[in-house]
Write a protein that holds these residues in place. Sequence first.
Motif, PDB file in Angstrom:
ATOM      1  N   VAL A  14      15.949  48.779  12.443  1.00 35.81           N
ATOM      2  CA  VAL A  14      16.860  47.638  12.643  1.00 35.81           C
ATOM      3  C   VAL A  14      17.331  47.512  11.542  1.00 35.81           C
ATOM      4  O   VAL A  14      18.554  47.173  12.392  1.00 35.81           O
ATOM      5  N   SER A  15      16.878  47.721  10.519  1.00 33.23           N
ATOM      6  CA  SER A  15      17.251  47.499   9.421  1.00 33.23           C
ATOM      7  C   SER A  15      17.242  48.101   8.256  1.00 33.23           C
ATOM      8  O   SER A  15      15.968  48.613   8.294  1.00 33.23           O
ATOM      9  N   GLN A  16      17.606  48.779   7.406  1.00 31.14           N
ATOM     10  CA  GLN A  16      17.321  49.369   6.559  1.00 31.14           C
ATOM     11  C   GLN A  16      16.669  48.303   5.520  1.00 31.14           C
ATOM     12  O   GLN A  16      15.668  49.453   4.565  1.00 31.14           O
ATOM     13  N   SER A  17      16.675  47.411   5.053  1.00 30.53           N
ATOM     14  CA  SER A  17      15.687  46.094   4.548  1.00 30.53           C
ATOM     15  C   SER A  17      15.175  45.311   4.964  1.00 30.53           C
ATOM     16  O   SER A  17      14.009  44.398   4.669  1.00 30.53           O
ATOM     17  N   VAL A  18      15.048  44.736   6.458  1.00 31.24           N
ATOM     18  CA  VAL A  18      14.847  43.771   7.310  1.00 31.24           C
ATOM     19  C   VAL A  18      13.431  43.396   7.408  1.00 31.24           C
ATOM     20  O   VAL A  18      12.517  43.228   7.845  1.00 31.24           O
ATOM     21  N   ALA A  19      13.478  44.610   8.637  1.00 32.10           N
ATOM     22  CA  ALA A  19      12.130  44.705   9.649  1.00 32.10           C
ATOM     23  C   ALA A  19      12.170  45.815  10.399  1.00 32.10           C
ATOM     24  O   ALA A  19      12.549  46.212  10.623  1.00 32.10           O
ATOM     25  N   SER A  20      10.623  46.397  10.871  1.00 30.27           N
ATOM     26  CA  SER A  20      10.528  47.386  11.675  1.00 30.27           C
ATOM     27  C   SER A  20       9.464  46.856  12.612  1.00 30.27           C
ATOM     28  O   SER A  20       8.962  46.011  12.449  1.00 30.27           O
ATOM     29  N   ALA A  21       9.530  47.238  13.455  1.00 35.27           N
ATOM     30  CA  ALA A  21       8.396  46.880  14.407  1.00 35.27           C
ATOM     31  C   ALA A  21       7.762  48.350  15.532  1.00 35.27           C
ATOM     32  O   ALA A  21       8.469  48.711  15.634  1.00 35.27           O
ATOM     33  N   ARG A  56      17.093  44.514  18.843  1.00 31.91           N
ATOM     34  CA  ARG A  56      17.955  43.116  17.242  1.00 31.91           C
ATOM     35  C   ARG A  56      17.761  41.944  17.958  1.00 31.91           C
ATOM     36  O   ARG A  56      17.332  41.272  16.407  1.00 31.91           O
ATOM     37  N   VAL A  57      17.808  42.104  18.950  1.00 32.54           N
ATOM     38  CA  VAL A  57      17.963  39.859  18.526  1.00 32.54           C
ATOM     39  C   VAL A  57      16.399  39.561  18.303  1.00 32.54           C
ATOM     40  O   VAL A  57      16.888  38.083  18.641  1.00 32.54           O
ATOM     41  N   LEU A  58      16.039  40.382  18.923  1.00 38.08           N
ATOM     42  CA  LEU A  58      14.523  39.466  19.705  1.00 38.08           C
ATOM     43  C   LEU A  58      14.206  40.050  18.555  1.00 38.08           C
ATOM     44  O   LEU A  58      13.034  38.591  17.348  1.00 38.08           O
ATOM     45  N   VAL A  59      13.975  41.066  17.479  1.00 38.92           N
ATOM     46  CA  VAL A  59      13.870  41.103  15.670  1.00 38.92           C
ATOM     47  C   VAL A  59      14.142  40.056  14.545  1.00 38.92           C
ATOM     48  O   VAL A  59      13.019  39.258  14.259  1.00 38.92           O
ATOM     49  N   ALA A  60      15.411  39.321  14.756  1.00 45.72           N
ATOM     50  CA  ALA A  60      15.800  38.311  13.897  1.00 45.72           C
ATOM     51  C   ALA A  60      15.457  36.873  14.928  1.00 45.72           C
ATOM     52  O   ALA A  60      14.461  36.146  14.312  1.00 45.72           O
ATOM     53  N   ARG A  61      15.502  36.863  16.038  1.00 47.67           N
ATOM     54  CA  ARG A  61      14.571  35.530  16.338  1.00 47.67           C
ATOM     55  C   ARG A  61      13.298  35.692  16.505  1.00 47.67           C
ATOM     56  O   ARG A  61      12.336  34.395  15.513  1.00 47.67           O
ATOM     57  N   ASN A  62      12.856  36.681  16.411  1.00 47.48           N
ATOM     58  CA  ASN A  62      10.916  36.664  15.956  1.00 47.48           C
ATOM     59  C   ASN A  62      10.540  35.880  14.336  1.00 47.48           C
ATOM     60  O   ASN A  62       9.427  35.949  14.078  1.00 47.48           O
ATOM     61  N   GLN A  63      11.665  36.717  13.782  1.00 44.74           N
ATOM     62  CA  GLN A  63      11.122  36.193  12.432  1.00 44.74           C
ATOM     63  C   GLN A  63      11.303  34.856  12.004  1.00 44.74           C
ATOM     64  O   GLN A  63      10.629  34.219  11.241  1.00 44.74           O
TER      65      GLN A  63
END
Length: 63
Positions: A14-21, A56-63
Amino acid sequence: MAPTATSDAVKFNVSQSVASAKYDALGPLVVNSDGTLSRITNWPEMTPTERERTFRVLVARNQ
């Protein structure tokens, strides 16, 4: 029927440096505010664009 192998999972970066799942055909896991886990019930009916946006919204929220 649940997927049997990790190769059945799809990986979104979902971004270059933040997260993947990874998620399977059931969709990504949602971490609720009380710490429980759930899934998005209408994931199979979503379009690819809706899935990407929701993911994208879930990755941000789940962190």
